[in-house]
Write a protein that holds these residues in place. Structure first.
Motif, PDB file in Angstrom:
ATOM      1  N   LEU A   1       0.839  -1.195   0.000  1.00 33.22           N
ATOM      2  CA  LEU A   1       0.000   0.000   0.000  1.00 33.22           C
ATOM      3  C   LEU A   1       0.876   1.249   0.000  1.00 33.22           C
ATOM      4  O   LEU A   1       1.839   1.331   0.767  1.00 33.22           O
ATOM      5  CB  LEU A   1      -0.900   0.034   1.235  1.00 33.22           C
ATOM      6  CG  LEU A   1      -1.857  -1.146   1.413  1.00 33.22           C
ATOM      7  CD1 LEU A   1      -2.607  -1.011   2.734  1.00 33.22           C
ATOM      8  CD2 LEU A   1      -2.837  -1.226   0.258  1.00 33.22           C
ATOM      9  N   ILE A   2       0.522   2.203  -0.851  1.00 30.76           N
ATOM     10  CA  ILE A   2       1.193   3.493  -0.894  1.00 30.76           C
ATOM     11  C   ILE A   2       0.106   4.537  -0.652  1.00 30.76           C
ATOM     12  O   ILE A   2      -0.742   4.758  -1.519  1.00 30.76           O
ATOM     13  CB  ILE A   2       1.878   3.755  -2.261  1.00 30.76           C
ATOM     14  CG1 ILE A   2       2.717   2.561  -2.725  1.00 30.76           C
ATOM     15  CG2 ILE A   2       2.661   5.056  -2.215  1.00 30.76           C
ATOM     16  CD1 ILE A   2       3.896   2.215  -1.867  1.00 30.76           C
ATOM     17  N   PRO A   3       0.084   5.179   0.526  1.00 33.91           N
ATOM     18  CA  PRO A   3      -0.967   6.138   0.831  1.00 33.91           C
ATOM     19  C   PRO A   3      -0.551   7.575   0.537  1.00 33.91           C
ATOM     20  O   PRO A   3       0.630   7.922   0.571  1.00 33.91           O
ATOM     21  CB  PRO A   3      -1.154   5.953   2.336  1.00 33.91           C
ATOM     22  CG  PRO A   3       0.236   5.631   2.804  1.00 33.91           C
ATOM     23  CD  PRO A   3       0.887   4.832   1.693  1.00 33.91           C
ATOM     24  N   TYR A   4      -1.542   8.404   0.258  1.00 39.62           N
ATOM     25  CA  TYR A   4      -1.347   9.848   0.118  1.00 39.62           C
ATOM     26  C   TYR A   4      -2.518  10.493   0.840  1.00 39.62           C
ATOM     27  O   TYR A   4      -3.670  10.236   0.504  1.00 39.62           O
ATOM     28  CB  TYR A   4      -1.328  10.249  -1.365  1.00 39.62           C
ATOM     29  CG  TYR A   4      -0.739  11.604  -1.653  1.00 39.62           C
ATOM     30  CD1 TYR A   4      -1.409  12.775  -1.305  1.00 39.62           C
ATOM     31  CD2 TYR A   4       0.481  11.731  -2.288  1.00 39.62           C
ATOM     32  CE1 TYR A   4      -0.862  14.022  -1.575  1.00 39.62           C
ATOM     33  CE2 TYR A   4       1.025  12.974  -2.571  1.00 39.62           C
ATOM     34  CZ  TYR A   4       0.347  14.116  -2.210  1.00 39.62           C
ATOM     35  OH  TYR A   4       0.880  15.353  -2.489  1.00 39.62           O
ATOM     36  N   VAL A   5      -2.224  11.323   1.854  1.00 43.01           N
ATOM     37  CA  VAL A   5      -3.277  11.965   2.647  1.00 43.01           C
ATOM     38  C   VAL A   5      -3.371  13.455   2.322  1.00 43.01           C
ATOM     39  O   VAL A   5      -2.416  14.062   1.827  1.00 43.01           O
ATOM     40  CB  VAL A   5      -3.056  11.749   4.162  1.00 43.01           C
ATOM     41  CG1 VAL A   5      -3.179  10.269   4.531  1.00 43.01           C
ATOM     42  CG2 VAL A   5      -1.729  12.317   4.620  1.00 43.01           C
ATOM     43  N   GLN A   6      -4.522  14.026   2.611  1.00 36.95           N
ATOM     44  CA  GLN A   6      -4.815  15.430   2.307  1.00 36.95           C
ATOM     45  C   GLN A   6      -3.739  16.374   2.840  1.00 36.95           C
ATOM     46  O   GLN A   6      -3.329  17.310   2.159  1.00 36.95           O
ATOM     47  CB  GLN A   6      -6.185  15.801   2.900  1.00 36.95           C
ATOM     48  CG  GLN A   6      -6.600  17.233   2.675  1.00 36.95           C
ATOM     49  CD  GLN A   6      -7.094  17.486   1.270  1.00 36.95           C
ATOM     50  OE1 GLN A   6      -7.756  16.641   0.694  1.00 36.95           O
ATOM     51  NE2 GLN A   6      -6.786  18.636   0.728  1.00 36.95           N
ATOM     52  N   ALA A   7      -3.276  16.137   4.047  1.00 39.08           N
ATOM     53  CA  ALA A   7      -2.297  17.037   4.673  1.00 39.08           C
ATOM     54  C   ALA A   7      -0.999  17.133   3.878  1.00 39.08           C
ATOM     55  O   ALA A   7      -0.272  18.127   4.004  1.00 39.08           O
ATOM     56  CB  ALA A   7      -2.011  16.575   6.103  1.00 39.08           C
ATOM     57  N   MET A   8      -0.705  16.145   3.052  1.00 43.10           N
ATOM     58  CA  MET A   8       0.540  16.159   2.281  1.00 43.10           C
ATOM     59  C   MET A   8       0.526  17.224   1.188  1.00 43.10           C
ATOM     60  O   MET A   8       1.580  17.610   0.691  1.00 43.10           O
ATOM     61  CB  MET A   8       0.818  14.765   1.720  1.00 43.10           C
ATOM     62  CG  MET A   8       1.174  13.780   2.826  1.00 43.10           C
ATOM     63  SD  MET A   8       1.069  12.036   2.366  1.00 43.10           S
ATOM     64  CE  MET A   8       2.409  11.883   1.222  1.00 43.10           C
TER      65      MET A   8
ATOM     66  N   ASP B   1       8.546  16.264   5.675  1.00 41.72           N
ATOM     67  CA  ASP B   1       7.290  16.851   6.138  1.00 41.72           C
ATOM     68  C   ASP B   1       6.098  15.975   5.756  1.00 41.72           C
ATOM     69  O   ASP B   1       5.127  15.881   6.512  1.00 41.72           O
ATOM     70  CB  ASP B   1       7.108  18.258   5.573  1.00 41.72           C
ATOM     71  CG  ASP B   1       8.102  19.255   6.159  1.00 41.72           C
ATOM     72  OD1 ASP B   1       8.752  18.945   7.187  1.00 41.72           O
ATOM     73  OD2 ASP B   1       8.248  20.349   5.573  1.00 41.72           O
ATOM     74  N   ASN B   2       6.162  15.324   4.593  1.00 41.28           N
ATOM     75  CA  ASN B   2       5.100  14.389   4.197  1.00 41.28           C
ATOM     76  C   ASN B   2       4.993  13.248   5.193  1.00 41.28           C
ATOM     77  O   ASN B   2       3.890  12.868   5.604  1.00 41.28           O
ATOM     78  CB  ASN B   2       5.378  13.809   2.806  1.00 41.28           C
ATOM     79  CG  ASN B   2       5.002  14.739   1.693  1.00 41.28           C
ATOM     80  OD1 ASN B   2       4.326  15.739   1.889  1.00 41.28           O
ATOM     81  ND2 ASN B   2       5.454  14.408   0.500  1.00 41.28           N
TER      82      ASN B   2
ATOM     83  N   ALA C   1      -4.650   6.726  12.380  1.00 43.85           N
ATOM     84  CA  ALA C   1      -4.404   5.512  11.588  1.00 43.85           C
ATOM     85  C   ALA C   1      -5.682   4.734  11.292  1.00 43.85           C
ATOM     86  O   ALA C   1      -5.738   3.982  10.315  1.00 43.85           O
ATOM     87  CB  ALA C   1      -3.393   4.615  12.297  1.00 43.85           C
ATOM     88  N   ASP C   2      -6.713   4.918  12.104  1.00 43.56           N
ATOM     89  CA  ASP C   2      -7.978   4.215  11.875  1.00 43.56           C
ATOM     90  C   ASP C   2      -8.926   4.972  10.957  1.00 43.56           C
ATOM     91  O   ASP C   2      -9.970   4.446  10.578  1.00 43.56           O
ATOM     92  CB  ASP C   2      -8.684   3.960  13.214  1.00 43.56           C
ATOM     93  CG  ASP C   2      -7.920   2.967  14.075  1.00 43.56           C
ATOM     94  OD1 ASP C   2      -7.333   2.016  13.510  1.00 43.56           O
ATOM     95  OD2 ASP C   2      -7.908   3.152  15.304  1.00 43.56           O
ATOM     96  N   SER C   3      -8.556   6.213  10.606  1.00 42.73           N
ATOM     97  CA  SER C   3      -9.434   7.033   9.769  1.00 42.73           C
ATOM     98  C   SER C   3      -8.598   8.008   8.948  1.00 42.73           C
ATOM     99  O   SER C   3      -8.764   9.227   9.052  1.00 42.73           O
ATOM    100  CB  SER C   3     -10.433   7.790  10.653  1.00 42.73           C
ATOM    101  OG  SER C   3     -11.348   8.495   9.868  1.00 42.73           O
ATOM    102  N   LEU C   4      -7.684   7.474   8.135  1.00 43.14           N
ATOM    103  CA  LEU C   4      -6.807   8.323   7.333  1.00 43.14           C
ATOM    104  C   LEU C   4      -7.630   9.191   6.390  1.00 43.14           C
ATOM    105  O   LEU C   4      -8.580   8.710   5.766  1.00 43.14           O
ATOM    106  CB  LEU C   4      -5.850   7.456   6.506  1.00 43.14           C
ATOM    107  CG  LEU C   4      -4.837   6.610   7.276  1.00 43.14           C
ATOM    108  CD1 LEU C   4      -4.082   5.698   6.312  1.00 43.14           C
ATOM    109  CD2 LEU C   4      -3.877   7.496   8.051  1.00 43.14           C
ATOM    110  N   ASN C   5      -7.245  10.458   6.261  1.00 40.54           N
ATOM    111  CA  ASN C   5      -7.907  11.365   5.314  1.00 40.54           C
ATOM    112  C   ASN C   5      -7.246  11.177   3.948  1.00 40.54           C
ATOM    113  O   ASN C   5      -6.550  12.054   3.443  1.00 40.54           O
ATOM    114  CB  ASN C   5      -7.805  12.807   5.800  1.00 40.54           C
ATOM    115  CG  ASN C   5      -8.645  13.759   4.982  1.00 40.54           C
ATOM    116  OD1 ASN C   5      -9.449  13.336   4.147  1.00 40.54           O
ATOM    117  ND2 ASN C   5      -8.455  15.036   5.187  1.00 40.54           N
ATOM    118  N   LEU C   6      -7.476  10.032   3.359  1.00 40.75           N
ATOM    119  CA  LEU C   6      -6.834   9.641   2.107  1.00 40.75           C
ATOM    120  C   LEU C   6      -7.357  10.433   0.918  1.00 40.75           C
ATOM    121  O   LEU C   6      -8.558  10.650   0.783  1.00 40.75           O
ATOM    122  CB  LEU C   6      -7.064   8.153   1.839  1.00 40.75           C
ATOM    123  CG  LEU C   6      -6.359   7.187   2.788  1.00 40.75           C
ATOM    124  CD1 LEU C   6      -6.982   5.801   2.688  1.00 40.75           C
ATOM    125  CD2 LEU C   6      -4.874   7.142   2.474  1.00 40.75           C
ATOM    126  N   VAL C   7      -6.424  10.841   0.063  1.00 42.17           N
ATOM    127  CA  VAL C   7      -6.792  11.403  -1.244  1.00 42.17           C
ATOM    128  C   VAL C   7      -6.311  10.481  -2.354  1.00 42.17           C
ATOM    129  O   VAL C   7      -6.690  10.638  -3.509  1.00 42.17           O
ATOM    130  CB  VAL C   7      -6.242  12.835  -1.449  1.00 42.17           C
ATOM    131  CG1 VAL C   7      -6.899  13.796  -0.469  1.00 42.17           C
ATOM    132  CG2 VAL C   7      -4.735  12.883  -1.352  1.00 42.17           C
TER     133      VAL C   7
END
Length: 135
Positions: A82-89, A97-98, A107-113
Motif C-alpha cells: 500500500l502506498i498512501p497519500y493523505v490530504q495534509a501532504m 514533512d510528508n 491511523a484508523d481514519s486516514l484522510n486519504l486522497v
C-alpha cells in the motif's frame, strides 16, 4: 499475463492538478516498492537510451473518502503493498514533512486522497471491489 495487479485509487473530489499529482506520487511509490516489476530501459531507432517504466499496467480508479478507506482496510487485511497519500501532504514542501503529516493522521481514519495497491491479482480485485475506473 500478470500474476500481480496495480491499482491507483484517486479521490473523486480533487482538482485535476491534484489528481495528476497524487497519481504521479503513487506510481513512484509502487515502482520503489516493486523493483522486480520494472521493465527494461527503452531504446529508440537511433540507439538513444531512455529510462524504464513499470512492466505492467497500472489501472486508475476513483473513489470517495469512504471508498478509499475501505480499500485501505481491505489492503491491510490482505497484506498488500500500500502506498498512501493523505490530504495534509498537499500543504507540505518536502518528503520529511510528508512523513510527519502522515504520522500525525488517525491511523484508523486516514484522510486519504490517494492509495496505490499492488499484490496478487485476486487479492487486489477484492480490495478494490465496487470502485469505478477513473474518468
Amino acid at each position: 499475463m500478470f500474476d500481480t495487479k496495480v491499482a491507483l485509487i484517486i479521490r473523486d473530489d480533487l482538482a485535476v492538478w491534484q489528481r495528476l499529482n497524487v497519481a504521479a506520487f503513487l506510481a513512484t511509490g509502487i515502482a520503489s516498492a516493486a523493483p522486480d516489476a520494472m521493465g527494461e530501459p527503452y531504446i529508440d531507432g537511433k540507439g538513444n537510451r531512455y529510462g524504464n517504466m513499470l512492466g505492467q499496467p497500472m489501472l486508475a480508479f476513483e473513489a470517495d473518502l469512504h471508498g478509499l478507506q475501505a480499500a485501505h482496510r481491505k489492503g491491510l487485511e490482505r497484506e498488500l503493498t500500500l502506498i498512501p497519500y493523505v490530504q495534509a501532504m498537499f500543504s507540505t514542501g518536502c518528503d520529511e514533512d510528508n512523513r510527519q503529516a502522515f504520522l500525525a493522521e488517525d491511523a484508523d481514519s486516514l484522510n486519504l486522497v490517494g492509495l496505490a495497491i499492488r499484490g496478487p491479482k485476486k487479492a487486489v480485485d477484492k480490495a478494490i471491489k465496487g470502485l469505478q475506473l477513473h474518468k
